[in-house]
Structure formats: structure tokens, C-alpha cells
Design a protein around this motif. Sequence first.
Motif, PDB file in Angstrom:
ATOM      1  N   ARG A 176     -49.988  13.344  19.739  1.00 54.58           N
ATOM      2  CA  ARG A 176     -51.136  13.069  20.218  1.00 54.58           C
ATOM      3  C   ARG A 176     -51.053  11.628  20.708  1.00 54.58           C
ATOM      4  O   ARG A 176     -50.356  10.698  20.200  1.00 54.58           O
ATOM      5  N   PRO A 177     -51.734  11.604  22.045  1.00 51.02           N
ATOM      6  CA  PRO A 177     -51.723   9.995  22.616  1.00 51.02           C
ATOM      7  C   PRO A 177     -52.736   9.235  21.704  1.00 51.02           C
ATOM      8  O   PRO A 177     -53.738   9.582  21.179  1.00 51.02           O
ATOM      9  N   ILE A 178     -52.157   8.100  21.279  1.00 48.90           N
ATOM     10  CA  ILE A 178     -52.927   7.266  20.388  1.00 48.90           C
ATOM     11  C   ILE A 178     -53.356   5.876  21.149  1.00 48.90           C
ATOM     12  O   ILE A 178     -52.383   5.268  21.797  1.00 48.90           O
ATOM     13  N   PRO A 189     -44.010   1.956  20.946  1.00 54.79           N
ATOM     14  CA  PRO A 189     -43.918   3.347  22.324  1.00 54.79           C
ATOM     15  C   PRO A 189     -44.756   4.223  21.908  1.00 54.79           C
ATOM     16  O   PRO A 189     -45.059   5.133  22.647  1.00 54.79           O
ATOM     17  N   ARG A 190     -45.476   4.457  20.649  1.00 55.39           N
ATOM     18  CA  ARG A 190     -46.143   5.457  20.193  1.00 55.39           C
ATOM     19  C   ARG A 190     -47.519   5.251  20.475  1.00 55.39           C
ATOM     20  O   ARG A 190     -48.437   6.248  20.601  1.00 55.39           O
ATOM     21  N   VAL A 191     -48.020   4.060  21.001  1.00 52.69           N
ATOM     22  CA  VAL A 191     -49.412   3.907  21.319  1.00 52.69           C
ATOM     23  C   VAL A 191     -49.646   3.109  22.669  1.00 52.69           C
ATOM     24  O   VAL A 191     -48.648   2.694  23.106  1.00 52.69           O
ATOM     25  N   GLY A 226     -58.769   0.842  16.203  1.00 49.77           N
ATOM     26  CA  GLY A 226     -58.761  -0.616  16.321  1.00 49.77           C
ATOM     27  C   GLY A 226     -57.527  -1.119  15.862  1.00 49.77           C
ATOM     28  O   GLY A 226     -56.598  -0.488  15.079  1.00 49.77           O
ATOM     29  N   ARG A 227     -57.098  -2.433  15.976  1.00 50.20           N
ATOM     30  CA  ARG A 227     -55.823  -2.944  15.829  1.00 50.20           C
ATOM     31  C   ARG A 227     -55.737  -3.086  14.101  1.00 50.20           C
ATOM     32  O   ARG A 227     -54.606  -2.677  13.593  1.00 50.20           O
ATOM     33  N   LYS A 228     -56.660  -3.392  13.416  1.00 51.89           N
ATOM     34  CA  LYS A 228     -56.466  -3.293  11.974  1.00 51.89           C
ATOM     35  C   LYS A 228     -56.111  -1.891  11.304  1.00 51.89           C
ATOM     36  O   LYS A 228     -55.248  -1.875  10.466  1.00 51.89           O
ATOM     37  N   THR A 229     -56.828  -1.001  11.879  1.00 56.70           N
ATOM     38  CA  THR A 229     -56.361   0.407  11.536  1.00 56.70           C
ATOM     39  C   THR A 229     -55.029   1.019  11.803  1.00 56.70           C
ATOM     40  O   THR A 229     -54.142   1.267  11.038  1.00 56.70           O
ATOM     41  N   TYR A 230     -54.638   0.371  13.188  1.00 57.41           N
ATOM     42  CA  TYR A 230     -53.283   0.532  13.624  1.00 57.41           C
ATOM     43  C   TYR A 230     -52.212  -0.158  12.732  1.00 57.41           C
ATOM     44  O   TYR A 230     -51.356   0.491  12.359  1.00 57.41           O
ATOM     45  N   GLU A 231     -52.406  -1.284  12.398  1.00 55.07           N
ATOM     46  CA  GLU A 231     -51.496  -2.208  11.470  1.00 55.07           C
ATOM     47  C   GLU A 231     -51.400  -1.594  10.006  1.00 55.07           C
ATOM     48  O   GLU A 231     -50.440  -1.600   9.556  1.00 55.07           O
ATOM     49  N   ALA A 232     -52.435  -0.833   9.845  1.00 48.98           N
ATOM     50  CA  ALA A 232     -52.661  -0.298   8.435  1.00 48.98           C
ATOM     51  C   ALA A 232     -51.497   1.122   8.192  1.00 48.98           C
ATOM     52  O   ALA A 232     -51.005   1.171   7.219  1.00 48.98           O
ATOM     53  N   ILE A 233     -51.360   1.800   9.368  1.00 52.96           N
ATOM     54  CA  ILE A 233     -50.554   2.845   9.139  1.00 52.96           C
ATOM     55  C   ILE A 233     -49.458   2.755  10.038  1.00 52.96           C
ATOM     56  O   ILE A 233     -48.521   3.643  10.329  1.00 52.96           O
ATOM     57  N   ALA A 234     -48.956   1.618  10.832  1.00 53.42           N
ATOM     58  CA  ALA A 234     -47.911   1.530  11.753  1.00 53.42           C
ATOM     59  C   ALA A 234     -46.401   1.611  10.954  1.00 53.42           C
ATOM     60  O   ALA A 234     -45.613   2.339  11.729  1.00 53.42           O
ATOM     61  N   SER A 235     -46.558   1.209   9.759  1.00 55.08           N
ATOM     62  CA  SER A 235     -45.049   1.362   9.020  1.00 55.08           C
ATOM     63  C   SER A 235     -45.106   2.464   8.303  1.00 55.08           C
ATOM     64  O   SER A 235     -44.064   2.967   7.584  1.00 55.08           O
ATOM     65  N   VAL A 236     -45.947   3.482   8.385  1.00 52.71           N
ATOM     66  CA  VAL A 236     -45.946   4.670   7.387  1.00 52.71           C
ATOM     67  C   VAL A 236     -44.613   5.488   8.200  1.00 52.71           C
ATOM     68  O   VAL A 236     -44.492   5.651   9.378  1.00 52.71           O
ATOM     69  N   GLN A 237     -43.673   5.851   7.307  1.00 49.47           N
ATOM     70  CA  GLN A 237     -42.658   6.572   7.643  1.00 49.47           C
ATOM     71  C   GLN A 237     -42.703   7.733   8.359  1.00 49.47           C
ATOM     72  O   GLN A 237     -42.198   7.928   9.516  1.00 49.47           O
ATOM     73  N   GLU A 238     -43.476   8.673   8.033  1.00 50.14           N
ATOM     74  CA  GLU A 238     -43.751   9.928   8.780  1.00 50.14           C
ATOM     75  C   GLU A 238     -45.207   9.699   9.617  1.00 50.14           C
ATOM     76  O   GLU A 238     -46.412   9.799   8.952  1.00 50.14           O
ATOM     77  N   TRP A 239     -45.060   9.195  10.931  1.00 46.67           N
ATOM     78  CA  TRP A 239     -46.061   9.189  11.678  1.00 46.67           C
ATOM     79  C   TRP A 239     -47.036  10.250  11.671  1.00 46.67           C
ATOM     80  O   TRP A 239     -46.688  11.505  12.067  1.00 46.67           O
ATOM     81  N   PRO A 240     -48.492  10.169  11.345  1.00 43.14           N
ATOM     82  CA  PRO A 240     -49.065  11.459  11.283  1.00 43.14           C
ATOM     83  C   PRO A 240     -49.783  11.716  12.448  1.00 43.14           C
ATOM     84  O   PRO A 240     -50.552  12.866  12.502  1.00 43.14           O
TER      85      PRO A 240
END
Length: 132
Positions: free
Chosen positions: A20-22, A35-37, A2-16
Amino acid sequence: MGRKTYEAIASVQEWPYLGRPIHVISTTLTADVDPRVIVHRSAEAAVEALQRDGRRRVYVDGGATVRWFLAAKLVDELTLSQVPVLIGDGPSLFGSLGGDVGLEHLRTTVLDGGMVQTTYRVLGGPMPQTSE
């Protein structure tokens, strides 16, 4: 997710999720937010896209998103991760499910740092409470 989960990880420097398609479910994010999602306006649209792409096993994240997938009876296994911290307050794990969800224990793994992951088979979607 969901959006809240995405927003919580969007700025993480090392994209986990490299490689993988997100898929993000949101009615407010723009399609070109990142562009990653891939942004979908509904869970139904996300499921249709995943099926079209031939995806049979997906990782679902975010309380409201997991709740929707459970109610739609699209969850076969549920892995709960517990970290060794007691949180004083905050929202419940998934919010109201509208009834109990039967689970069968499959395995429990203890990870470094004391994190515990327990995996269950989902026996059905939310079962409405019966009034006697």
C-alpha cells in the motif's frame, strides 16, 4: 499519516502496510527518510498527490492529520477502535476540533481480544459552537 504516527510504527519489524502506498505529512522528515513512504510537507500536498494518483478512498491516521481532514470536510466515514484498556492520561483522541462533528452510526464490530470497532458516517465537519 502524520509524522508522530509514522515514527510510532516505523520500527515495527513486520510492516503492516505492505503493498500500500503510505503518505506521511511532515515538515521535518526528509524525503528519503524511508523507501516505504512518500513524505509531503503539507496535508494539501498529500491530497493533491492522492488525487493525481486517482485515489478515492484512503485511510487517514494520526490525531492532527485526522483533525485536518475533518476540518477540510474530506472524511466520509470514521472508524474508532477501542481496546479493553483504560489509559490514565494522555492527549485526547484528535485534539481540539473547533466544534462538534455530527456522526451517524453505521456498524459496530467486536473483534478477538475484546477490541470494538465502531464506524460512523461523518455528517459534516466541525460545527462552531453557537453562543446564546
